[in-house]
Each structure stands twice: as C-alpha cells, then as structure tokens.
Scaffold this motif. Structure first.
Motif, short mmCIF file in Angstrom:
data_model
loop_
_atom_site.label_atom_id
_atom_site.label_comp_id
_atom_site.label_asym_id
_atom_site.label_seq_id
_atom_site.Cartn_x
_atom_site.Cartn_y
_atom_site.Cartn_z
N THR A 269 34.47 34.83 42.36
CA THR A 269 35.97 34.55 42.60
C THR A 269 36.89 34.00 41.90
O THR A 269 37.64 33.92 41.65
N ARG A 272 36.51 33.05 38.34
CA ARG A 272 37.11 34.11 37.51
C ARG A 272 39.06 33.95 38.03
O ARG A 272 38.94 34.51 36.58
N LEU A 276 40.83 33.99 34.53
CA LEU A 276 41.86 35.28 34.12
C LEU A 276 43.47 34.69 33.99
O LEU A 276 44.24 34.81 32.56
N GLU A 430 47.99 41.87 39.53
CA GLU A 430 46.49 42.88 39.47
C GLU A 430 45.84 41.69 38.57
O GLU A 430 44.25 41.98 38.48
N ASN A 431 45.67 40.74 38.64
CA ASN A 431 44.42 39.27 37.96
C ASN A 431 44.02 39.33 39.10
O ASN A 431 42.26 39.04 39.07
N LYS A 433 43.05 40.70 41.61
CA LYS A 433 42.38 42.14 42.16
C LYS A 433 41.41 41.83 40.85
O LYS A 433 40.13 42.02 41.83
N ALA A 434 41.57 41.95 39.93
CA ALA A 434 40.53 41.98 38.69
C ALA A 434 40.01 40.44 39.00
O ALA A 434 38.49 41.15 38.77
N GLY A 437 37.10 42.32 41.85
CA GLY A 437 36.72 43.10 41.42
C GLY A 437 35.61 43.91 42.75
O GLY A 437 34.85 44.25 42.20
N ASP A 439 35.51 46.64 45.29
CA ASP A 439 35.83 48.64 45.40
C ASP A 439 36.71 48.50 46.31
O ASP A 439 37.74 49.47 47.14
#
Ligand code: AMP
Length: 479
Positions: A269, A272, A276, A430-431, A433-434, A437, A439
């Motif tokens: 994560t 990532r 991002l 937002e990024n 959290k993206a 990834g 739920d």
C-alpha cells in the motif's frame, strides 16, 4: 497518556510461552520503546514482570527462565512525553476475583475522567486510562467470578480506542473497541485440524516470528475468549452500532511493512501511495529518494510511476532510537543529524524528489533538506505520502500539541518556505484511501478533523511514578 503500543497474547498448553512472548514483543518493538512487560500463568499463578526500556533490556535469559507457564500476555509501550513513568508500564494487574487478572492496552480512552469517577479514583490518583479499566473490572468482581462476565459489564461504558489483551490464570482474552481503531489479529500454532495453541497480536509479523499462522483479524467490537476449547466470540452489549474506523495512519507510518491490515500488505500500500503521489504531484527531477526507513516504499512507488531513477541519498544509523520523542527542538534536530547522513556522490548536482511518510513538526524535513543541499543537491522537491497533519489524535497516536503541528498553523506555501524546498506536495486523502484499496472504514481525523467519537471533556490528572519501586515483580495468587 498518549500511546501507540504493541500487545501480544498466547495460549499454548504444554509449551513454555515466556520465550515466545519475548519474540512476539520483539517483533512489536516499533510500536513502543518506552517500557515492556509480560504476565505469565502456569495455571495456578500469574507472574507479572514489567520495566522501563526495550524488550531486550527488560528481559534476559534469567528473567525468562523464571517465567513458567503456557499462558501469557505482553506489552510494549510508547508514550509521548519521553517521561520515565515506571507505573505506566504494562501489563497492569489486579489480584481480585478468584485469581486476579492482567491487562495490556493499545489505544487511548476518551472518557477516562468519567470512568475514574465511577470507581472513586480522583484526579492525581489515576496512573493511566488502562489502569482505570483494570479498576473498573476489579469493582465488577464482587458480582461476578468470571473475567468474561466482568468484561461484558464494563466494556460497554468504555469509550475511545482500545485493543486489549487480558488473562487470568486459566484463559486468554482479546477485545477491540467497536470502531476497531487499533489493530488486533488472531493466529494459530500448529495445523488447522490439530491446533497446538492460539496467539493474539497487534500486528501479524508477531505471529510469523513464532511460527504461528495468521487466522483472521479480531472484528471491531469482538471479544474473543481462548481456553482449552479454542477461541470463541462472546457478545458484548455495546450501547450503539458503529462502523469500522481503523486508524489510517497505521498504513502510512505506524505498522510494520510486512503487516497485513484489512487483508492488505502494508508495504504494497505504501508503494502505491508513492505511485499515486507521482501522478498527483509530478516533478522534473534526476533522482527519487526516500527518507529512511519509512519514506522508502513510497519513494520506490514514485520512481516506478514517474520513470525517474531511484537512488539512496541518505544512510540511516540502524542503532538509533526515534528522534520524535526527544524533549526539545534542539535535541530533536541533533537527533536527526545523528540518525541520518547524506551520500554526496549520489546527490551532488542532482535535482531530487525526496519522499517521506509524514510531516509532524517539520524537524526531520528541515534537517534533511539542509543536509542534502550541503551535499550538493541543486533542487529538492518534497513529496509526502500522507495528507497534511492538522488535528491531534485522541485514539492512541502520539501527537504534539496543535501549536506544534506544522500544517495546523501554516499554509502549504508557508511550509514550502519554512522547510526550504523548491516544491512541496502531500498525497490527498482520496489517493491515500485509493492506495490502500480496502473496503473497511477508516479514522482519518488527524487529516480531516472528522472525529468518530465524542472528544474527552477534560484531561485526566495523572499520578506519576518516576522512580522504579524496589520490587517490580508481582505474583497474583491462584485459585
Ligand atoms: P517531524 O520531524 O516532527 O515532522 O516528524 C515527522 C517524522 O516522524 C515522520 O517522517 C515519521 O517518520 C515520524 N513520525 C510521524 N508520526 C510519528 C509518531 N506518532 N511517533 C513517532 N514518530 C512519528
């Protein structure tokens, strides 16, 4: 009062678990370096050993060999102020009920003062929020002989963040608050069809190091009881239904990279987050580097996504503790210098993208930028893989007062100037959290001010023990 601690628990009939608990705590050392402790039961007696210092300082072969038994809990503690509070060391314990119990806590409660009043603890007599919970449980014992019944009575009125491990002479317990602010997972020793024992830990690497396999995360609001029949969930009459709010900063900084949270490997994560961030805030540069160690995975991701070569521009002394807890600004700045040293041949003449996980007071970045410029960097573009930290945490992460939080008091342009960088960007919420990834829901109050619970109405006045009492071993009588 502000702790980001590590907790561990093990039930393994026929095994001597003190050494396994040591290994588990050692794997959770990053969650707390101020004190360490464990409670061990041989079925008749619980022995508690706790002291200031690192796990390997508190426990040596001799201490461990004296801790007989198949059932244990352990704790590593990290508190904000760097003060040496012996009495804040855990597990806390109470010799009540049929045999007494011990408790380890990760998180911060938000109604400590109100809870303390219920059991007649007055300002100045409160050692910690965890101690107040132990006192509440002890008070529940005249009505019940069972720790699980005491927990069912007490937990619904406890507010805030808690992942607790508890034990008496016979059983191991683990519980997470209904929001699941702080992590807690369950592991198994031995094969699924013939389990040899069960383990609870803040993070999954503490399972791997003792050869246990990951079974699942303890669910928010779940109480698990473990004994010879294995683990089973006991329902708690929580006062209201709430959704999960795992601390998002666990992903950004706190957790080990090899931990799994919400089923995601934390390292991946973080990579990532860097990818991002590269798309969100690109920079023209010759080299991407991370601030060791926590900035490195996001730097890797940034380099991969931007196509700019990745390099190591700073070396970290592996034997140094955290600079964050040094008592004043001068000491913190000195500590960064002792911790990090630049590699001039890598950075000289280069335009750098420097990636780090977070800016709190800005101490690390200010020193890092100065060092890199002195080593010949021509430009420094700072990229941060968590959003601006503007709000204090009430749920167990160490935060300085709001006056000291850089982003709470300055605009991005001002921070760019204060740190002396050519450009600065933080990943958006937002990024972030993206990149994770997952739920499940998050607590991101440190970045958004969106607090899931009521906040403490007052700060409890604490009783501080600054000297180590002569006897630091407590033996709880058995049945
Ligand atoms: P600062 O130097 O005050 O801006 O602190 C930022 C650095 O401290 C980050 O790069 C992290 O590596 C680390 N950090 C962030 N939050 C914490 C925390 N709660 N406890 C210890 N270290 C932290």
């Amino acid at each position: 009062m502000k702790e980001a601690c590590g907790v561990f628990g093990i039930y393994a009939p026929g095994r001597k678990v003190a050494n396994l608990t040591f290994d588990g705590l050692f794997a959770l050392q990053h969650r707390g370096q101020e004190s360490a402790g464990m409670a061990v039961s041989d079925g008749n007696t619980v022995t508690v050993v706790r002291d200031m210092g690192l796990v390997a300082t508190v426990f040596d072969e001799r201490t461990l060999s004296g801790l007989q038994g198949h059932l244990a809990i352990g704790h590593t503690r990290y508190s904000t102020h760097g003060a040496s509070d012996w009495d804040g060391a855990q597990p806390v314990y109470r010799p009540v009920g049929r045999a007494g119990f011990a408790l380890g806590h990760n998180g911060n409660l938000t109604n400590t003062t109100e809870l303390a009043e219920k059991v007649g603890m007055f300002p100045g007599s409160i050692v910690s929020d965890s101690d107040v919970v132990a006192e509440l449980l002890a008070h529940a014992f005249p009505e019940t002989e069972e720790l699980s019944a005491a927990l069912q009575a007490v937990l619904p009125i406890v507010e805030g963040a808690f992942s607790f491990v508890l034990m008496n002479t016979q059983k191991l317990f683990g519980v997470r608050d209904p929001y699941g602010f702080r992590p807690l997972c369950l592991g198994r020793l031995g094969p699924a069809d013939a389990p040899e024992g069960w383990v609870l830990a803040s993070e999954s690497p503490a399972l791997s190091v003792i050869g246990a396999s990951f079974v699942r995360e303890i669910a928010p609001g779940e109480l698990v009881v473990i004994d010879e029949e294995g683990p089973r969930s006991v329902s708690i009459p929580w006062l209201k239904e709430v959704g999960p709010r795992l601390c998002i900063f666990e992903f950004a900084y706190i957790a080990r990279p090899d931990s799994k949270l919400y089923g995601r490997e934390v390292h991946a994560t973080r990579c990532r987050m860097g990818e991002l961030l590269a798309a969100q805030a690109p920079a023209e540069a010759d080299l991407v580097m991370g601030v060791p160690e926590s900035g490195v995975p996001a730097a890797e991701g940034f380099a991969r996504a931007s196509g700019i070569p990745y390099g190591q521009g700073l070396v970290k002394n592996r034997y140094i503790g955290r600079s964050f807890i040094a008592p004043d600004q001068q000491a913190r700045g000195d500590a960064v210098r002792r911790k990090l040293n630049p590699l001039p041949e890598t950075v000289n003449g280069k335009r750098l993208v420097v990636v780090d996980d977070s800016i709190v007071r800005g101490t690390t970045q200010r020193s890092v930028v100065r060092m890199l410029r002195e080593a010949g960097a021509t430009e420094v573009h700072l990229r941060i893989s968590s959003p601006p930290w503007r709000w204090p945490c009430f749920y167990g992460i160490d935060t300085p007062s709001t006056d000291e939080l850089l982003a709470a008091n300055h605009t991005i342009e001002e921070i760019t100037e204060i740190l002396g960088v050519d450009s600065l960007a933080y990943i958006s919420v937002e990024n972030l959290k993206a990149a994770i990834g997952a739920d499940g829901g998050f607590c991101d109050a440190c970045f958004t001010g969106d607090y899931p619970t009521a906040l403490p109405t007052s700060t409890p006045v604490l009783f501080r023990v600054r000297e180590k009492p002569v006897a630091y071993q407590a033996v709880l009588p058995g049945v």
